[in-house]
Design a protein around this motif. Structure first.
Motif, PDB file in Angstrom:
ATOM      1  N   ASP A 277      27.313  86.941  84.396  1.00  0.00           N
ATOM      2  CA  ASP A 277      26.887  87.030  85.794  1.00  0.00           C
ATOM      3  C   ASP A 277      26.194  88.351  86.091  1.00  0.00           C
ATOM      4  O   ASP A 277      25.511  88.482  87.095  1.00  0.00           O
ATOM      5  CB  ASP A 277      28.088  86.880  86.736  1.00  0.00           C
TER       6      ASP A 277
ATOM      7  N   ASP B 274      23.225  91.921  89.265  1.00  0.00           N
ATOM      8  CA  ASP B 274      23.876  90.628  89.415  1.00  0.00           C
ATOM      9  C   ASP B 274      22.828  89.542  89.196  1.00  0.00           C
ATOM     10  O   ASP B 274      21.840  89.475  89.923  1.00  0.00           O
ATOM     11  CB  ASP B 274      24.472  90.507  90.817  1.00  0.00           C
TER      12      ASP B 274
ATOM     13  N   SER C 175      23.854  86.223  88.753  1.00  0.00           N
ATOM     14  CA  SER C 175      24.562  84.958  88.949  1.00  0.00           C
ATOM     15  C   SER C 175      23.833  84.009  89.899  1.00  0.00           C
ATOM     16  O   SER C 175      24.016  82.804  89.816  1.00  0.00           O
ATOM     17  CB  SER C 175      25.974  85.215  89.466  1.00  0.00           C
TER      18      SER C 175
END
Length: 177
Positions: free
Chosen positions: A83, A97, A99
């Protein structure tokens, strides 16, 4: 892709003029979205990681972690992607990030975020963007490649001219040539 430039009469600060729009990446993504034959292979998170790996392979001062092997990755049997990825460029380190990268444009914007954070020198910027594009294409198929402007000009020069042939088939029939 999208590239937002201020109108001529807008007041622009010095910081705004150094933005990394990644225009070539945006163009490549736009072409992939519209014309790539195997749309199911366009997996944005996977392509983003491959883009970072492309930069890492070409530049000694860039390190991406965790190390993820996409070489044996087969479309439809995707490697488990993290992620978050950490990128180190010289003495700067940042974690991003990834994700929520579900679209090719989100992938491009995340690449812009990486470039904005590290602010590579102008001399490295185009080479880094080329490396990112080459990297993200590596996970599609072995025949899809990126030619930067110089490589494209060289290819056009080497393929200029015409190709001809007679269409003759030589074979053996009844023991005779």
């Amino acid at each position: 892709g999208f590239a937002f430039r201020p109108a001529a009469d807008d007041e622009v600060s010095a910081a705004d003029t150094d933005s990394y729009e990644l225009l070539e990446t945006s163009k490549a993504v736009s072409i992939l979205r519209e014309h790539y034959a195997f749309q199911e292979r366009l997996v944005p998170r996977r392509m983003f990681v491959a883009a970072l790996q492309g930069i890492e392979e070409r530049f000694d001062h860039v390190l991406v972690s965790p190390a993820i092997s996409l070489n044996g990755d087969i479309p439809g049997h995707a490697v488990e992607l993290p992620d978050r990825v950490t990128v180190q460029m010289r003495d700067q380190t940042a974690t991003f990030d990834i994700s929520k990268i579900d679209d090719l444009y989100q992938m491009t914007w995340k690449l812009m975020e990486v470039f904005e954070f590290f602010r590579p020198a102008e001399v490295d910027l185009n080479r880094m963007e080329d490396a990112a594009i080459e990297g993200l294409l590596t996970v599609l198929d072995p025949h899809t490649t990126y030619l930067n402007e110089a490589e494209y000009k060289d290819m056009k020069l080497s393929t200029r001219g015409s190709f001809g042939g007679l269409g003759i088939v030589i074979s053996v029939r009844k023991g005779k040539l």
